[in-house]
Write an enzyme that holds these catalytic residues in place. Structure first.
Site, PDB file in Angstrom:
ATOM      1  N   GLU A 165       0.806  -1.239   0.000  1.00 31.78           N
ATOM      2  CA  GLU A 165       0.000   0.000   0.000  1.00 31.78           C
ATOM      3  C   GLU A 165       0.832   1.280   0.000  1.00 31.78           C
ATOM      4  O   GLU A 165       0.579   2.196   0.783  1.00 31.78           O
ATOM      5  CB  GLU A 165      -0.972  -0.028   1.190  1.00 31.78           C
ATOM      6  CG  GLU A 165      -1.900  -1.226   1.139  1.00 31.78           C
ATOM      7  CD  GLU A 165      -2.787  -1.380   2.380  1.00 31.78           C
ATOM      8  OE1 GLU A 165      -2.779  -0.502   3.247  1.00 31.78           O
ATOM      9  OE2 GLU A 165      -3.506  -2.401   2.454  1.00 31.78           O
ATOM     10  N   ASN A 208       2.049  -5.084  -3.230  1.00 23.38           N
ATOM     11  CA  ASN A 208       0.646  -5.411  -2.924  1.00 23.38           C
ATOM     12  C   ASN A 208      -0.141  -4.141  -2.602  1.00 23.38           C
ATOM     13  O   ASN A 208       0.324  -3.306  -1.821  1.00 23.38           O
ATOM     14  CB  ASN A 208       0.656  -6.335  -1.681  1.00 23.38           C
ATOM     15  CG  ASN A 208      -0.678  -6.969  -1.390  1.00 23.38           C
ATOM     16  OD1 ASN A 208      -1.305  -7.543  -2.277  1.00 23.38           O
ATOM     17  ND2 ASN A 208      -1.132  -6.883  -0.147  1.00 23.38           N
ATOM     18  N   HIS A 243     -10.557  -6.094  -2.382  1.00 16.50           N
ATOM     19  CA  HIS A 243     -11.634  -5.920  -1.406  1.00 16.50           C
ATOM     20  C   HIS A 243     -12.804  -5.289  -2.156  1.00 16.50           C
ATOM     21  O   HIS A 243     -12.849  -4.083  -2.351  1.00 16.50           O
ATOM     22  CB  HIS A 243     -11.167  -5.032  -0.247  1.00 16.50           C
ATOM     23  CG  HIS A 243     -10.088  -5.678   0.563  1.00 16.50           C
ATOM     24  ND1 HIS A 243     -10.324  -6.805   1.331  1.00 16.50           N
ATOM     25  CD2 HIS A 243      -8.774  -5.394   0.718  1.00 16.50           C
ATOM     26  CE1 HIS A 243      -9.198  -7.178   1.930  1.00 16.50           C
ATOM     27  NE2 HIS A 243      -8.243  -6.336   1.568  1.00 16.50           N
ATOM     28  N   GLU A 272      -6.324 -10.616  -1.460  1.00 13.99           N
ATOM     29  CA  GLU A 272      -7.151 -10.390  -0.257  1.00 13.99           C
ATOM     30  C   GLU A 272      -8.635 -10.338  -0.638  1.00 13.99           C
ATOM     31  O   GLU A 272      -9.371  -9.446  -0.221  1.00 13.99           O
ATOM     32  CB  GLU A 272      -6.726  -9.085   0.437  1.00 13.99           C
ATOM     33  CG  GLU A 272      -5.256  -9.045   0.799  1.00 13.99           C
ATOM     34  CD  GLU A 272      -4.837  -7.824   1.605  1.00 13.99           C
ATOM     35  OE1 GLU A 272      -5.718  -7.087   2.101  1.00 13.99           O
ATOM     36  OE2 GLU A 272      -3.617  -7.610   1.727  1.00 13.99           O
ATOM     37  N   ASP A 274     -12.490 -10.450  -1.018  1.00 10.68           N
ATOM     38  CA  ASP A 274     -13.757 -10.574  -0.303  1.00 10.68           C
ATOM     39  C   ASP A 274     -14.771  -9.659  -0.982  1.00 10.68           C
ATOM     40  O   ASP A 274     -14.406  -8.764  -1.739  1.00 10.68           O
ATOM     41  CB  ASP A 274     -13.644 -10.290   1.213  1.00 10.68           C
ATOM     42  CG  ASP A 274     -12.833  -9.058   1.576  1.00 10.68           C
ATOM     43  OD1 ASP A 274     -12.781  -8.115   0.767  1.00 10.68           O
ATOM     44  OD2 ASP A 274     -12.254  -9.026   2.683  1.00 10.68           O
TER      45      ASP A 274
HETATM   46  O1  G3I Z   1      -4.184  -8.169  18.648  1.00 12.94           O
HETATM   47  C1  G3I Z   1      -5.187  -7.361  19.273  1.00 12.94           C
HETATM   48  C2  G3I Z   1      -5.765  -8.096  20.433  1.00 12.94           C
HETATM   49  O2  G3I Z   1      -4.778  -8.278  21.405  1.00 12.94           O
HETATM   50  C3  G3I Z   1      -6.950  -7.292  20.990  1.00 12.94           C
HETATM   51  O3  G3I Z   1      -7.582  -8.049  21.973  1.00 12.94           O
HETATM   52  C4  G3I Z   1      -7.974  -6.972  19.907  1.00 12.94           C
HETATM   53  C5  G3I Z   1      -9.092  -6.096  20.407  1.00 12.94           C
HETATM   54  O4  G3I Z   1      -9.689  -5.380  19.368  1.00 12.94           O
HETATM   55  O5  G3I Z   1      -7.303  -6.283  18.863  1.00 12.94           O
HETATM   56  C6  G3I Z   1      -6.295  -7.079  18.279  1.00 12.94           C
HETATM   57  O6  G3I Z   1      -5.687  -6.453  17.181  1.00 12.94           O
HETATM   58  C7  G3I Z   1      -6.489  -6.283  16.039  1.00 12.94           C
HETATM   59  C8  G3I Z   1      -5.993  -7.206  14.931  1.00 12.94           C
HETATM   60  O7  G3I Z   1      -6.657  -6.903  13.736  1.00 12.94           O
HETATM   61  C9  G3I Z   1      -6.215  -8.681  15.261  1.00 12.94           C
HETATM   62  O8  G3I Z   1      -7.575  -8.953  15.387  1.00 12.94           O
HETATM   63  C10 G3I Z   1      -6.332  -4.841  15.620  1.00 12.94           C
HETATM   64  O9  G3I Z   1      -6.950  -4.011  16.595  1.00 12.94           O
HETATM   65  C11 G3I Z   1      -6.956  -4.608  14.275  1.00 12.94           C
HETATM   66  O10 G3I Z   1      -6.615  -3.295  13.833  1.00 12.94           O
HETATM   67  C12 G3I Z   1      -6.398  -5.602  13.286  1.00 12.94           C
HETATM   68  O11 G3I Z   1      -7.002  -5.365  12.048  1.00 12.94           O
HETATM   69  C13 G3I Z   1      -6.370  -5.965  10.930  1.00 12.94           C
HETATM   70  C14 G3I Z   1      -5.934  -4.850   9.976  1.00 12.94           C
HETATM   71  O12 G3I Z   1      -5.426  -5.404   8.780  1.00 12.94           O
HETATM   72  C15 G3I Z   1      -4.826  -3.996  10.568  1.00 12.94           C
HETATM   73  O13 G3I Z   1      -3.666  -4.758  10.751  1.00 12.94           O
HETATM   74  C16 G3I Z   1      -7.365  -6.875  10.264  1.00 12.94           C
HETATM   75  O14 G3I Z   1      -7.616  -7.993  11.131  1.00 12.94           O
HETATM   76  C17 G3I Z   1      -6.809  -7.368   8.940  1.00 12.94           C
HETATM   77  O15 G3I Z   1      -7.792  -8.080   8.235  1.00 12.94           O
HETATM   78  C18 G3I Z   1      -6.381  -6.176   8.099  1.00 12.94           C
HETATM   79  O16 G3I Z   1      -5.782  -6.671   6.905  1.00 12.94           O
HETATM   80  C19 G3I Z   1      -5.399  -5.679   5.945  1.00 12.94           C
HETATM   81  C20 G3I Z   1      -4.155  -6.197   5.251  1.00 12.94           C
HETATM   82  O17 G3I Z   1      -3.162  -6.468   6.208  1.00 12.94           O
HETATM   83  C21 G3I Z   1      -3.658  -5.189   4.218  1.00 12.94           C
HETATM   84  N1  G3I Z   1      -4.727  -4.841   3.284  1.00 12.94           N
HETATM   85  C22 G3I Z   1      -5.974  -4.395   3.879  1.00 12.94           C
HETATM   86  C23 G3I Z   1      -6.478  -5.432   4.880  1.00 12.94           C
HETATM   87  C24 G3I Z   1      -7.784  -5.012   5.456  1.00 12.94           C
HETATM   88  O18 G3I Z   1      -7.602  -3.834   6.204  1.00 12.94           O
END
Ligand code: G3I
Length: 381
Positions: A165, A208, A243, A272, A274
């Site tokens: 990104e 990506n 997405h 990715e 969906d």
């Molecule tokens: O790890 C913590 C956990 O300890 C806590 O209990 C929980 C409470 O909300 O949060 C957890 O972290 C979250 C993590 O996902 C795991 O669930 C973060 O807050 C949350 O921001 C994170 O979101 C991820 C996001 O990327 C940011 O990294 C999404 O799951 C994930 O699907 C998303 O994936 C991205 C790709 O990497 C890049 N392209 C876009 C895509 C969608 O945004």
């Protein structure tokens, strides 16, 4: 292409696939139709997974993933903040478990991701005495991180999302305004790919991004990729995250994106995938995790299930997308879904928190949806 007769496919689909989820991966009936078998001669078919699915806590999810998919990506656990939370501390426990799971189940592991403006701890960009890091400091940190992480999984990770990104969503600049770019300069991308190649001479190396079906962002991406190739930067492929929504982007733009990237002689991956079925007020192509929309009375209409007509619309959308991917099977090397099932999709929390979304091929009980059947039917030639 694995040939499945239409009759055996139709008898096996719903019942047999649902049955698989109650079996350990190794015990899955080899005659059961699966995505990984159906598309075996076309492209890898992957899913983004979480730790519970691969370490045995969610055994049903793990078994379904192993039986259906030939590739996997860690949805979060190989991002910088997870794997390298503090300057002198790496946390390899989860990533090691993904590598083990992939090896055990004959799946290709994709490394996601090395250099991203998001999910990178603040210390990475900090220098001495409260100043931002210098170019030299940040390049050294980037090199150390890439060498350590890529080096550890050499021979285990098939390919890395090296830079994620980096393109801007609007404005006059091609590149996003990020700390990487501000501190190092535009060549941070070249440097990341070169460090990754030093660390693993054989891994595939990818750029990506999301929203590449947008004509402007795609043409900026083509400029970026052409520049990389002209400068001899070691890039193998480009990931179009995909997405999507039910009606956007248009199919013609999806196809054009693949064609334009394939023309650069790069492998093209859908990384990715969906399909968001919920109402959106904002810019539906923008998957920037920091973007938020306000909810409202009508923003979460399917809390007690997705109506049949919507299931059919989703199935049709997936069938249309897979028709395109199959037409371009010579350039498309992998199609990865961003999550295993509807209950484990980031789209339940984005861009509005706390909604009930239905973007994938398996439902919250890990049962195949009409969209699964539609995709499988596309594999019958
Ligand atoms: O790890 C913590 C956990 O300890 C806590 O209990 C929980 C409470 O909300 O949060 C957890 O972290 C979250 C993590 O996902 C795991 O669930 C973060 O807050 C949350 O921001 C994170 O979101 C991820 C996001 O990327 C940011 O990294 C999404 O799951 C994930 O699907 C998303 O994936 C991205 C790709 O990497 C890049 N392209 C876009 C895509 C969608 O945004």
């Amino acid at each position: 292409m694995q040939l499945i007769s239409r009759r055996s496919f139709l008898t096996l689909t719903a019942g047999a696939v649902a049955g698989v989820v109650h079996q350990p991966a190794a015990a899955a009936d080899p005659s059961t139709p699966t995505l990984r078998k159906a598309f075996a001669n076309d492209f890898l078919i992957g899913a983004a997974l979480n730790t519970a699915q691969i370490d045995g806590r969610d055994a049903k999810g793990g078994a379904l993933a192993a039986s259906q998919f030939s590739a996997l990506t860690a949805e979060n656990d190989m991002k910088w903040q997870s794997i390298h939370p503090a300057p002198d501390r790496y946390n390899f426990q989860a990533a090691d478990a993904y590598a083990k799971f992939a090896g055990k189940n004959d799946m290709k592991l994709i490394g996601h991701c090395l250099v991203w403006h998001s999910q990178t701890p603040a210390w990475v960009f900090q220098g001495d005495n409260g100043q931002p890091a210098t170019r030299e400091q940040l390049l050294k940190r980037m090199r150390d991180h890439i060498h350590t992480v890529v080096g550890r999984y050499k021979g285990k990770v098939m390919g890395w999302d090296v830079v994620n990104e980096a393109l801007a969503d609007g404005g006059s600049d091609i590149l996003r305004d990020s700390p990487w770019r501000r501190i190092i300069g535009d060549d941070f991308i070249d440097q990341a790919f070169r460090f990754a190649r030093e660390a693993d001479p054989k891994a595939e190396l990818y750029y990506n991004d999301y929203g590449l079906e947008n004509e402007r962002k795609r043409s900026n991406c083509v400029k970026l990729l052409k520049g990389l190739k002209e400068r001899g930067v070691p890039i193998t492929g480009v990931g179009t995250q995909s997405h999507f929504h039910l009606n956007s982007p248009p199919l013609a733009e999806v196809e054009k994106t693949i064609v334009d990237f394939a023309a650069l002689k790069l492998k093209v991956m859908v990384t990715e995938l969906d399909v968001d079925v919920l109402p959106s007020r904002g810019n539906p192509g923008n998957a920037d995790i920091n973007r938020r929309e306000q909810g409202g009375d009508r923003s979460n209409p399917y809390t007690s299930g997705l109506p049949d007509d919507m299931q059919e619309k989703l199935a049709k959308r997936y069938a249309d997308l897979f028709a395109i991917y199959l037409r371009h099977r010579n350039s498309v090397t992998r199609v990865t879904f961003w999550g295993l099932d509807d209950g484990h999709s980031w789209l339940n929390g984005f861009p509005v928190r706390g909604r009930t979304n239905y973007p994938l091929l398996f439902d919250r009980n890990l049962k195949p949806k009409p969209a699964f059947t539609a995709v499988m039917k596309k594999s019958i030639k």
